[in-house]
Design a protein around this motif. Sequence first.
Motif, PDB file in Angstrom:
ATOM      1  N   LEU A 279      -4.922   3.917   6.776  1.00 51.95           N
ATOM      2  CA  LEU A 279      -5.897   3.684   5.714  1.00 51.95           C
ATOM      3  C   LEU A 279      -7.324   3.705   6.247  1.00 51.95           C
ATOM      4  O   LEU A 279      -8.240   4.176   5.558  1.00 51.95           O
ATOM      5  N   LEU A 280      -7.554   3.210   7.457  1.00 53.06           N
ATOM      6  CA  LEU A 280      -8.903   3.289   8.024  1.00 53.06           C
ATOM      7  C   LEU A 280      -9.298   4.739   8.270  1.00 53.06           C
ATOM      8  O   LEU A 280     -10.449   5.123   8.020  1.00 53.06           O
ATOM      9  N   ASP A 281      -8.349   5.551   8.722  1.00 53.53           N
ATOM     10  CA  ASP A 281      -8.643   6.978   8.902  1.00 53.53           C
ATOM     11  C   ASP A 281      -8.956   7.633   7.554  1.00 53.53           C
ATOM     12  O   ASP A 281      -9.889   8.447   7.447  1.00 53.53           O
ATOM     13  N   SER A 282      -8.197   7.248   6.522  1.00 50.05           N
ATOM     14  CA  SER A 282      -8.452   7.791   5.179  1.00 50.05           C
ATOM     15  C   SER A 282      -9.807   7.341   4.656  1.00 50.05           C
ATOM     16  O   SER A 282     -10.512   8.095   3.969  1.00 50.05           O
ATOM     17  N   ALA A 283     -10.194   6.106   4.977  1.00 50.24           N
ATOM     18  CA  ALA A 283     -11.464   5.574   4.492  1.00 50.24           C
ATOM     19  C   ALA A 283     -12.650   6.381   4.996  1.00 50.24           C
ATOM     20  O   ALA A 283     -13.685   6.465   4.323  1.00 50.24           O
ATOM     21  N   GLU A 284     -12.519   6.990   6.155  1.00 49.50           N
ATOM     22  CA  GLU A 284     -13.618   7.789   6.694  1.00 49.50           C
ATOM     23  C   GLU A 284     -13.832   9.090   5.934  1.00 49.50           C
ATOM     24  O   GLU A 284     -14.917   9.672   6.006  1.00 49.50           O
ATOM     25  N   ARG A 285     -12.821   9.537   5.198  1.00 51.72           N
ATOM     26  CA  ARG A 285     -12.938  10.856   4.559  1.00 51.72           C
ATOM     27  C   ARG A 285     -12.784  10.837   3.041  1.00 51.72           C
ATOM     28  O   ARG A 285     -13.078  11.839   2.387  1.00 51.72           O
ATOM     29  N   LEU A 286     -12.356   9.715   2.447  1.00 47.28           N
ATOM     30  CA  LEU A 286     -12.096   9.676   1.015  1.00 47.28           C
ATOM     31  C   LEU A 286     -13.130   8.833   0.270  1.00 47.28           C
ATOM     32  O   LEU A 286     -13.494   7.739   0.710  1.00 47.28           O
ATOM     33  N   GLY A 287     -13.577   9.345  -0.878  1.00 43.35           N
ATOM     34  CA  GLY A 287     -14.427   8.578  -1.770  1.00 43.35           C
ATOM     35  C   GLY A 287     -13.621   7.497  -2.482  1.00 43.35           C
ATOM     36  O   GLY A 287     -12.390   7.418  -2.365  1.00 43.35           O
ATOM     37  N   TYR A 288     -14.329   6.681  -3.270  1.00 43.51           N
ATOM     38  CA  TYR A 288     -13.720   5.465  -3.809  1.00 43.51           C
ATOM     39  C   TYR A 288     -12.476   5.732  -4.659  1.00 43.51           C
ATOM     40  O   TYR A 288     -11.427   5.110  -4.457  1.00 43.51           O
ATOM     41  N   HIS A 289     -12.567   6.636  -5.604  1.00 44.53           N
ATOM     42  CA  HIS A 289     -11.435   6.875  -6.504  1.00 44.53           C
ATOM     43  C   HIS A 289     -10.230   7.428  -5.742  1.00 44.53           C
ATOM     44  O   HIS A 289      -9.086   7.043  -6.001  1.00 44.53           O
ATOM     45  N   ASP A 290     -10.482   8.324  -4.787  1.00 43.29           N
ATOM     46  CA  ASP A 290      -9.383   8.862  -3.991  1.00 43.29           C
ATOM     47  C   ASP A 290      -8.776   7.791  -3.098  1.00 43.29           C
ATOM     48  O   ASP A 290      -7.564   7.795  -2.842  1.00 43.29           O
ATOM     49  N   MET A 291      -9.597   6.865  -2.626  1.00 37.30           N
ATOM     50  CA  MET A 291      -9.065   5.768  -1.822  1.00 37.30           C
ATOM     51  C   MET A 291      -8.187   4.852  -2.654  1.00 37.30           C
ATOM     52  O   MET A 291      -7.167   4.334  -2.171  1.00 37.30           O
ATOM     53  N   LEU A 292      -8.558   4.631  -3.900  1.00 33.69           N
ATOM     54  CA  LEU A 292      -7.696   3.824  -4.771  1.00 33.69           C
ATOM     55  C   LEU A 292      -6.312   4.441  -4.889  1.00 33.69           C
ATOM     56  O   LEU A 292      -5.290   3.741  -4.828  1.00 33.69           O
ATOM     57  N   ALA A 293      -6.274   5.754  -5.058  1.00 33.17           N
ATOM     58  CA  ALA A 293      -4.987   6.440  -5.153  1.00 33.17           C
ATOM     59  C   ALA A 293      -4.232   6.355  -3.833  1.00 33.17           C
ATOM     60  O   ALA A 293      -3.005   6.167  -3.812  1.00 33.17           O
ATOM     61  N   GLU A 294      -4.943   6.491  -2.732  1.00 28.55           N
ATOM     62  CA  GLU A 294      -4.312   6.429  -1.409  1.00 28.55           C
ATOM     63  C   GLU A 294      -3.744   5.042  -1.140  1.00 28.55           C
ATOM     64  O   GLU A 294      -2.662   4.890  -0.577  1.00 28.55           O
ATOM     65  N   VAL A 295      -4.470   4.012  -1.551  1.00 22.97           N
ATOM     66  CA  VAL A 295      -4.030   2.629  -1.332  1.00 22.97           C
ATOM     67  C   VAL A 295      -2.785   2.314  -2.141  1.00 22.97           C
ATOM     68  O   VAL A 295      -1.847   1.670  -1.654  1.00 22.97           O
ATOM     69  N   GLY A 296      -2.746   2.770  -3.405  1.00 29.52           N
ATOM     70  CA  GLY A 296      -1.596   2.476  -4.251  1.00 29.52           C
ATOM     71  C   GLY A 296      -1.379   0.976  -4.388  1.00 29.52           C
ATOM     72  O   GLY A 296      -2.284   0.232  -4.776  1.00 29.52           O
ATOM     73  N   ARG A 297      -0.194   0.518  -4.011  1.00 30.61           N
ATOM     74  CA  ARG A 297       0.149  -0.906  -4.133  1.00 30.61           C
ATOM     75  C   ARG A 297       0.066  -1.638  -2.796  1.00 30.61           C
ATOM     76  O   ARG A 297       0.573  -2.757  -2.657  1.00 30.61           O
ATOM     77  N   THR A 298      -0.567  -1.021  -1.823  1.00 27.86           N
ATOM     78  CA  THR A 298      -0.692  -1.660  -0.510  1.00 27.86           C
ATOM     79  C   THR A 298      -1.601  -2.883  -0.594  1.00 27.86           C
ATOM     80  O   THR A 298      -2.722  -2.796  -1.099  1.00 27.86           O
ATOM     81  N   ALA A 299      -1.125  -4.006  -0.120  1.00 24.48           N
ATOM     82  CA  ALA A 299      -1.922  -5.227  -0.066  1.00 24.48           C
ATOM     83  C   ALA A 299      -2.681  -5.282   1.255  1.00 24.48           C
ATOM     84  O   ALA A 299      -2.253  -4.685   2.252  1.00 24.48           O
ATOM     85  N   PRO A 300      -3.814  -5.994   1.296  1.00 30.19           N
ATOM     86  CA  PRO A 300      -4.520  -6.137   2.577  1.00 30.19           C
ATOM     87  C   PRO A 300      -3.609  -6.659   3.691  1.00 30.19           C
ATOM     88  O   PRO A 300      -3.742  -6.237   4.843  1.00 30.19           O
ATOM     89  N   ALA A 301      -2.684  -7.552   3.342  1.00 31.10           N
ATOM     90  CA  ALA A 301      -1.775  -8.099   4.358  1.00 31.10           C
ATOM     91  C   ALA A 301      -0.949  -7.020   5.039  1.00 31.10           C
ATOM     92  O   ALA A 301      -0.564  -7.160   6.208  1.00 31.10           O
ATOM     93  N   GLN A 302      -0.661  -5.950   4.327  1.00 25.17           N
ATOM     94  CA  GLN A 302       0.151  -4.883   4.899  1.00 25.17           C
ATOM     95  C   GLN A 302      -0.636  -3.996   5.843  1.00 25.17           C
ATOM     96  O   GLN A 302      -0.056  -3.152   6.530  1.00 25.17           O
ATOM     97  N   MET A 303      -1.937  -4.194   5.909  1.00 21.90           N
ATOM     98  CA  MET A 303      -2.774  -3.423   6.820  1.00 21.90           C
ATOM     99  C   MET A 303      -2.819  -4.013   8.217  1.00 21.90           C
ATOM    100  O   MET A 303      -3.289  -3.368   9.154  1.00 21.90           O
TER     101      MET A 303
END
Length: 395
Positions: A279-303
Amino acid sequence: MKNESRGASAGARASIWRLLIVVAVACAVTALTPSAPASGGPADHTTRGTVISVEALEHGLVLTRASGGRVFEYTTTGADGRPATSLGSLYLPKGKAPAGGWPVLSYGHGTAGLSDDVVSYTGWAGDGNTGDAYLSRWLDAGFAVAATEYVGIGTPGVHPYLNTRSEGAAMIDVVRAARSLDHRLSNVWVANGYSQGGHATLAAAALATEYAPELVLAGASAGGVPAGVADELAMVRPDVAVNPAPDLTVYTAYVLAGFRAARPDHPMDSYLSGRGRNLLDSAERLGYHDMLAEVGRTAPAQMVRRPLAEGTLLDAVRRHLGVPTRGYSSPVQIYQQSLDVVSPAPFSALLAQQMRANGVRVTYRMYHSPQGHAGWDGPLTDVIAFARAAVARAE
Protein backbone atom coordinates in the motif's frame (compact mmCIF):
# COMPACT_ATOMS: atom_id res chain seq x y z
CA MET A 1 -11.78 19.57 0.53
CA LYS A 2 -11.78 17.55 -2.55
CA ASN A 3 -11.82 14.00 -1.45
CA GLU A 4 -11.25 13.85 2.26
CA SER A 5 -14.88 13.40 3.14
CA ARG A 6 -16.03 9.82 3.19
CA GLY A 7 -17.04 9.22 6.77
CA ALA A 8 -17.86 6.38 9.07
CA SER A 9 -21.35 5.43 10.22
CA ALA A 10 -22.87 7.48 13.04
CA GLY A 11 -21.95 4.83 15.62
CA ALA A 12 -18.41 4.55 14.35
CA ARG A 13 -18.04 8.33 14.34
CA ALA A 14 -19.19 8.50 17.94
CA SER A 15 -16.75 5.77 18.97
CA ILE A 16 -13.86 7.44 17.16
CA TRP A 17 -14.81 10.79 18.70
CA ARG A 18 -14.77 9.40 22.26
CA LEU A 19 -11.46 7.67 21.68
CA LEU A 20 -9.85 10.75 20.18
CA ILE A 21 -10.93 12.92 23.10
CA VAL A 22 -9.24 10.45 25.47
CA VAL A 23 -6.12 10.39 23.31
CA ALA A 24 -6.00 14.18 23.04
CA VAL A 25 -6.30 14.61 26.80
CA ALA A 26 -3.73 11.88 27.46
CA CYS A 27 -1.30 13.58 25.09
CA ALA A 28 -1.86 17.09 26.45
CA VAL A 29 1.04 17.09 28.89
CA THR A 30 3.64 16.15 26.29
CA ALA A 31 1.90 18.03 23.48
CA LEU A 32 2.06 21.32 25.37
CA THR A 33 5.83 21.25 24.93
CA PRO A 34 6.17 24.02 22.35
CA SER A 35 7.49 22.97 18.98
CA ALA A 36 9.90 25.25 17.16
CA PRO A 37 9.25 26.74 13.75
CA ALA A 38 10.47 24.58 10.90
CA SER A 39 13.90 25.60 9.67
CA GLY A 40 14.04 26.73 6.09
CA GLY A 41 17.42 25.15 5.40
CA PRO A 42 20.66 26.72 4.26
CA ALA A 43 19.62 27.86 0.77
CA ASP A 44 20.19 31.58 0.10
CA HIS A 45 16.85 33.44 0.24
CA THR A 46 17.77 35.29 -2.95
CA THR A 47 17.62 32.02 -4.90
CA ARG A 48 14.47 30.59 -3.36
CA GLY A 49 11.36 31.39 -5.36
CA THR A 50 13.28 31.68 -8.63
CA VAL A 51 11.15 30.84 -11.67
CA ILE A 52 12.71 28.07 -13.77
CA SER A 53 10.04 27.91 -16.46
CA VAL A 54 6.63 29.43 -17.12
CA GLU A 55 3.82 29.03 -19.62
CA ALA A 56 0.25 30.17 -20.07
CA LEU A 57 -2.45 27.76 -18.92
CA GLU A 58 -4.91 26.42 -21.44
CA HIS A 59 -8.20 28.32 -21.39
CA GLY A 60 -10.09 25.38 -19.87
CA LEU A 61 -7.73 25.29 -16.87
CA VAL A 62 -7.98 28.99 -16.03
CA LEU A 63 -10.24 29.93 -13.12
CA THR A 64 -13.53 31.40 -14.31
CA ARG A 65 -13.08 34.71 -12.49
CA ALA A 66 -9.41 35.17 -13.40
CA SER A 67 -8.12 37.40 -16.18
CA GLY A 68 -5.66 34.65 -17.11
CA GLY A 69 -3.50 31.94 -15.64
CA ARG A 70 0.09 30.79 -15.77
CA VAL A 71 1.84 27.65 -14.51
CA PHE A 72 5.48 27.74 -13.53
CA GLU A 73 8.21 25.74 -11.88
CA TYR A 74 10.14 27.46 -9.11
CA THR A 75 12.89 26.79 -6.62
CA THR A 76 12.16 26.13 -2.96
CA THR A 77 13.41 24.03 -0.04
CA GLY A 78 12.93 20.26 0.29
CA ALA A 79 12.27 18.10 3.32
CA ASP A 80 16.00 17.65 3.89
CA GLY A 81 16.70 21.39 3.78
CA ARG A 82 18.31 21.18 0.37
CA PRO A 83 17.14 23.03 -2.76
CA ALA A 84 14.10 21.51 -4.46
CA THR A 85 11.48 22.58 -6.97
CA SER A 86 7.71 22.84 -7.03
CA LEU A 87 5.04 23.69 -9.54
CA GLY A 88 2.84 26.71 -8.96
CA SER A 89 0.07 28.58 -10.71
CA LEU A 90 -0.84 32.26 -10.75
CA TYR A 91 -4.26 33.81 -11.36
CA LEU A 92 -4.99 37.54 -11.41
CA PRO A 93 -8.29 39.29 -10.71
CA LYS A 94 -10.03 41.04 -13.57
CA GLY A 95 -9.66 44.78 -13.84
CA LYS A 96 -6.99 47.22 -12.76
CA ALA A 97 -4.69 46.54 -9.82
CA PRO A 98 -5.09 48.83 -6.80
CA ALA A 99 -2.36 51.23 -5.74
CA GLY A 100 0.36 49.15 -4.18
CA GLY A 101 -0.70 46.06 -6.13
CA TRP A 102 -2.99 43.13 -5.48
CA PRO A 103 -2.43 41.37 -2.16
CA VAL A 104 -1.50 37.74 -2.75
CA LEU A 105 -3.32 34.66 -1.50
CA SER A 106 -0.88 31.78 -1.14
CA TYR A 107 -3.20 28.83 -1.43
CA GLY A 108 -2.42 25.31 -0.20
CA HIS A 109 -4.56 22.54 -1.65
CA GLY A 110 -5.84 19.55 0.27
CA THR A 111 -4.85 15.91 -0.07
CA ALA A 112 -4.89 14.67 -3.65
CA GLY A 113 -2.07 12.14 -3.52
CA LEU A 114 1.68 11.92 -3.85
CA SER A 115 2.13 11.26 -7.55
CA ASP A 116 2.66 13.57 -10.51
CA ASP A 117 -0.75 12.55 -11.84
CA VAL A 118 -2.56 14.69 -9.22
CA VAL A 119 -1.24 18.04 -10.50
CA SER A 120 -4.31 20.24 -10.81
CA TYR A 121 -3.31 23.95 -11.01
CA THR A 122 -6.38 24.80 -8.93
CA GLY A 123 -5.93 22.44 -6.01
CA TRP A 124 -8.80 20.04 -6.67
CA ALA A 125 -7.96 17.83 -9.63
CA GLY A 126 -10.85 15.89 -11.08
CA ASP A 127 -13.48 17.43 -8.84
CA GLY A 128 -15.57 19.49 -11.20
CA ASN A 129 -15.57 23.19 -10.44
CA THR A 130 -15.24 23.14 -6.65
CA GLY A 131 -11.70 24.53 -6.79
CA ASP A 132 -12.83 27.11 -9.33
CA ALA A 133 -15.71 28.27 -7.11
CA TYR A 134 -13.52 28.47 -4.01
CA LEU A 135 -10.63 30.37 -5.54
CA SER A 136 -12.88 32.60 -7.66
CA ARG A 137 -14.31 33.97 -4.42
CA TRP A 138 -10.79 35.11 -3.51
CA LEU A 139 -10.28 36.69 -6.92
CA ASP A 140 -13.55 38.59 -6.58
CA ALA A 141 -12.37 39.78 -3.16
CA GLY A 142 -9.36 41.41 -4.80
CA PHE A 143 -6.62 38.84 -4.20
CA ALA A 144 -4.17 37.47 -6.73
CA VAL A 145 -4.00 33.69 -6.24
CA ALA A 146 -0.65 31.87 -6.15
CA ALA A 147 -1.19 28.14 -5.65
CA THR A 148 1.56 25.63 -4.95
CA GLU A 149 1.45 21.95 -5.85
CA TYR A 150 4.12 21.19 -3.16
CA VAL A 151 7.51 19.59 -3.63
CA GLY A 152 7.48 16.34 -5.62
CA ILE A 153 4.05 16.70 -7.24
CA GLY A 154 4.95 17.23 -10.87
CA THR A 155 8.62 17.80 -9.97
CA PRO A 156 11.46 15.34 -9.19
CA GLY A 157 11.19 13.03 -6.20
CA VAL A 158 8.35 11.59 -4.14
CA HIS A 159 6.14 14.16 -2.43
CA PRO A 160 7.03 14.12 1.31
CA TYR A 161 3.37 14.36 2.35
CA LEU A 162 2.74 16.66 5.35
CA ASN A 163 6.40 17.52 5.77
CA THR A 164 6.30 20.79 7.68
CA ARG A 165 9.48 22.30 6.30
CA SER A 166 8.89 21.68 2.60
CA GLU A 167 5.19 22.60 2.70
CA GLY A 168 5.83 25.89 4.47
CA ALA A 169 8.69 26.80 2.15
CA ALA A 170 6.65 25.97 -0.97
CA MET A 171 3.79 28.19 0.25
CA ILE A 172 6.16 31.12 0.74
CA ASP A 173 8.31 30.65 -2.35
CA VAL A 174 5.28 30.50 -4.64
CA VAL A 175 4.59 34.10 -3.58
CA ARG A 176 8.14 35.11 -4.40
CA ALA A 177 7.90 33.39 -7.77
CA ALA A 178 4.51 34.92 -8.58
CA ARG A 179 5.74 38.43 -7.76
CA SER A 180 8.69 38.00 -10.09
CA LEU A 181 6.23 37.16 -12.88
CA ASP A 182 3.99 40.20 -12.41
CA HIS A 183 4.96 43.56 -10.92
CA ARG A 184 1.35 44.31 -10.03
CA LEU A 185 1.47 41.96 -7.04
CA SER A 186 1.96 43.49 -3.60
CA ASN A 187 4.51 42.21 -1.08
CA VAL A 188 1.57 41.82 1.34
CA TRP A 189 0.18 38.28 1.37
CA VAL A 190 -2.08 35.91 3.25
CA ALA A 191 -2.02 32.12 3.49
CA ASN A 192 -5.03 29.82 3.37
CA GLY A 193 -5.69 26.13 2.94
CA TYR A 194 -7.77 23.27 4.23
CA SER A 195 -6.65 19.90 5.61
CA GLN A 196 -3.21 19.32 4.08
CA GLY A 197 -3.46 22.93 2.95
CA GLY A 198 -4.27 24.00 6.51
CA HIS A 199 -1.17 22.18 7.71
CA ALA A 200 0.92 23.90 5.01
CA THR A 201 -0.61 27.28 5.87
CA LEU A 202 0.46 27.09 9.51
CA ALA A 203 3.89 25.79 8.51
CA ALA A 204 4.33 28.80 6.23
CA ALA A 205 3.03 31.28 8.80
CA ALA A 206 5.47 30.10 11.46
CA LEU A 207 8.37 30.23 9.02
CA ALA A 208 7.52 33.44 7.18
CA THR A 209 9.43 36.12 9.11
CA GLU A 210 12.68 34.16 9.19
CA TYR A 211 12.39 32.70 5.70
CA ALA A 212 11.06 35.68 3.72
CA PRO A 213 11.74 38.97 5.55
CA GLU A 214 11.09 40.95 2.37
CA LEU A 215 7.43 39.84 2.31
CA VAL A 216 4.69 40.97 4.70
CA LEU A 217 2.46 38.13 5.90
CA ALA A 218 -0.77 39.82 6.98
CA GLY A 219 -2.47 36.70 8.36
CA ALA A 220 -2.99 32.98 7.97
CA SER A 221 -6.25 31.06 7.96
CA ALA A 222 -6.13 27.26 8.28
CA GLY A 223 -9.04 24.81 8.25
CA GLY A 224 -9.33 21.11 9.05
CA VAL A 225 -5.73 21.08 10.27
CA PRO A 226 -4.25 17.57 10.74
CA ALA A 227 -2.78 18.49 14.10
CA GLY A 228 -2.81 15.09 15.81
CA VAL A 229 -1.46 12.76 13.14
CA ALA A 230 1.27 11.16 15.23
CA ASP A 231 -1.14 10.59 18.12
CA GLU A 232 -3.63 8.95 15.75
CA LEU A 233 -0.87 6.74 14.35
CA ALA A 234 -0.08 5.67 17.91
CA MET A 235 -3.40 3.79 17.87
CA VAL A 236 -2.40 1.68 14.84
CA ARG A 237 -1.46 -1.80 16.01
CA PRO A 238 -2.00 -5.26 14.51
CA ASP A 239 -4.42 -6.42 17.20
CA VAL A 240 -6.99 -3.63 16.57
CA ALA A 241 -8.61 -4.51 13.25
CA VAL A 242 -11.51 -2.03 13.21
CA ASN A 243 -11.74 0.04 10.01
CA PRO A 244 -14.72 2.40 10.38
CA ALA A 245 -13.72 4.47 7.34
CA PRO A 246 -11.53 3.49 4.36
CA ASP A 247 -10.19 7.06 4.38
CA LEU A 248 -8.21 6.27 7.52
CA THR A 249 -6.25 3.56 5.73
CA VAL A 250 -5.61 5.84 2.76
CA TYR A 251 -4.31 8.60 5.04
CA THR A 252 -2.17 6.15 6.98
CA ALA A 253 -0.60 4.98 3.73
CA TYR A 254 -0.02 8.54 2.49
CA VAL A 255 1.48 9.70 5.79
CA LEU A 256 3.84 6.75 6.05
CA ALA A 257 4.80 6.92 2.38
CA GLY A 258 5.48 10.65 2.68
CA PHE A 259 7.57 10.06 5.80
CA ARG A 260 9.49 7.28 4.03
CA ALA A 261 10.26 9.68 1.17
CA ALA A 262 11.58 12.30 3.60
CA ARG A 263 13.42 9.83 5.84
CA PRO A 264 14.61 6.89 3.72
CA ASP A 265 17.14 6.12 6.45
CA HIS A 266 14.44 5.13 8.94
CA PRO A 267 13.70 1.36 9.20
CA MET A 268 10.07 1.69 8.11
CA ASP A 269 9.86 -1.87 6.79
CA SER A 270 10.31 -3.26 10.29
CA TYR A 271 6.81 -1.95 11.11
CA LEU A 272 5.00 -2.98 7.95
CA SER A 273 3.22 -6.14 6.89
CA GLY A 274 3.46 -7.30 3.30
CA ARG A 275 0.11 -5.62 2.64
CA GLY A 276 1.38 -2.44 4.25
CA ARG A 277 4.49 -2.33 2.07
CA ASN A 278 2.35 -2.81 -1.03
CA LEU A 279 0.00 0.00 0.00
CA LEU A 280 2.87 2.42 0.63
CA ASP A 281 4.22 1.64 -2.83
CA SER A 282 0.73 2.24 -4.26
CA ALA A 283 0.45 5.51 -2.34
CA GLU A 284 3.42 6.90 -4.25
CA ARG A 285 1.68 6.46 -7.60
CA LEU A 286 -2.10 6.56 -7.00
CA GLY A 287 -4.38 9.55 -6.51
CA TYR A 288 -6.98 9.60 -3.76
CA HIS A 289 -9.89 7.88 -5.49
CA ASP A 290 -7.67 5.14 -6.92
CA MET A 291 -6.14 4.61 -3.49
CA LEU A 292 -9.60 4.12 -2.01
CA ALA A 293 -10.21 1.35 -4.52
CA GLU A 294 -6.79 -0.15 -3.84
CA VAL A 295 -7.36 -0.11 -0.07
CA GLY A 296 -10.77 -1.79 -0.29
CA ARG A 297 -11.60 -3.21 3.14
CA THR A 298 -8.04 -3.16 4.46
CA ALA A 299 -7.86 -1.75 7.98
CA PRO A 300 -4.85 0.25 9.20
CA ALA A 301 -4.10 -2.65 11.57
CA GLN A 302 -3.55 -4.92 8.59
CA MET A 303 -0.78 -2.65 7.34
CA VAL A 304 1.48 -3.30 10.33
CA ARG A 305 3.13 -6.24 12.01
CA ARG A 306 3.91 -4.36 15.23
CA PRO A 307 2.46 -1.24 16.86
CA LEU A 308 3.57 2.03 15.31
CA ALA A 309 3.99 3.36 18.86
CA GLU A 310 6.95 1.05 19.45
CA GLY A 311 10.50 2.27 18.99
CA THR A 312 11.52 5.60 17.47
CA LEU A 313 9.06 5.91 14.58
CA LEU A 314 6.52 8.29 16.09
CA ASP A 315 9.15 10.67 17.46
CA ALA A 316 10.60 10.89 13.95
CA VAL A 317 7.11 11.36 12.46
CA ARG A 318 6.45 14.22 14.88
CA ARG A 319 9.62 15.96 13.74
CA HIS A 320 8.58 15.36 10.12
CA LEU A 321 5.05 16.75 10.32
CA GLY A 322 4.61 18.55 13.64
CA VAL A 323 2.58 21.77 13.47
CA PRO A 324 4.57 24.67 14.97
CA THR A 325 3.15 26.20 18.13
CA ARG A 326 5.41 29.27 18.15
CA GLY A 327 7.17 31.57 15.70
CA TYR A 328 4.07 33.30 14.33
CA SER A 329 4.35 37.06 13.93
CA SER A 330 0.94 37.54 12.26
CA PRO A 331 -2.61 36.74 13.40
CA VAL A 332 -3.85 33.20 12.79
CA GLN A 333 -7.36 31.87 12.28
CA ILE A 334 -8.02 28.13 12.76
CA TYR A 335 -11.41 26.81 11.72
CA GLN A 336 -12.76 23.35 12.43
CA GLN A 337 -15.80 21.20 11.68
CA SER A 338 -17.25 19.65 14.84
CA LEU A 339 -18.10 16.32 13.14
CA ASP A 340 -14.72 15.93 11.44
CA VAL A 341 -13.30 12.42 12.00
CA VAL A 342 -10.41 12.93 9.57
CA SER A 343 -8.88 15.93 11.38
CA PRO A 344 -10.73 15.79 14.70
CA ALA A 345 -11.55 18.86 16.75
CA PRO A 346 -9.81 17.83 20.02
CA PHE A 347 -6.45 18.03 18.30
CA SER A 348 -6.96 21.41 16.64
CA ALA A 349 -8.42 22.83 19.86
CA LEU A 350 -5.32 21.66 21.72
CA LEU A 351 -3.14 23.21 19.03
CA ALA A 352 -4.88 26.58 19.46
CA GLN A 353 -4.39 26.31 23.23
CA GLN A 354 -0.67 25.65 22.77
CA MET A 355 -0.31 28.57 20.39
CA ARG A 356 -2.07 30.97 22.76
CA ALA A 357 0.22 29.80 25.58
CA ASN A 358 3.13 30.90 23.41
CA GLY A 359 1.66 34.32 22.74
CA VAL A 360 0.29 33.68 19.25
CA ARG A 361 -2.70 35.80 18.21
CA VAL A 362 -5.01 32.96 17.25
CA THR A 363 -8.76 32.83 16.68
CA TYR A 364 -10.39 29.40 16.86
CA ARG A 365 -13.77 28.91 15.16
CA MET A 366 -15.96 25.81 15.27
CA TYR A 367 -18.50 25.05 12.54
CA HIS A 368 -21.16 22.36 12.40
CA SER A 369 -21.58 21.04 8.87
CA PRO A 370 -23.17 17.55 8.70
CA GLN A 371 -20.57 16.83 6.00
CA GLY A 372 -17.82 16.77 8.60
CA HIS A 373 -14.40 17.17 7.01
CA ALA A 374 -16.05 17.76 3.63
CA GLY A 375 -17.60 20.99 4.90
CA TRP A 376 -14.53 22.94 3.83
CA ASP A 377 -16.35 25.70 1.94
CA GLY A 378 -18.92 26.73 4.55
CA PRO A 379 -16.58 29.02 6.51
CA LEU A 380 -15.24 30.77 3.38
CA THR A 381 -17.11 34.05 3.94
CA ASP A 382 -15.59 34.35 7.42
CA VAL A 383 -12.16 33.31 6.13
CA ILE A 384 -12.09 35.99 3.42
CA ALA A 385 -13.33 38.61 5.87
CA PHE A 386 -10.47 37.68 8.23
CA ALA A 387 -7.97 37.96 5.35
CA ARG A 388 -9.25 41.32 4.13
CA ALA A 389 -9.14 42.80 7.62
CA ALA A 390 -5.60 41.46 8.09
CA VAL A 391 -4.47 43.02 4.80
CA ALA A 392 -6.04 46.36 5.72
CA ARG A 393 -4.02 46.38 8.96
CA ALA A 394 -0.81 45.43 7.17
CA GLU A 395 -0.98 47.95 4.33
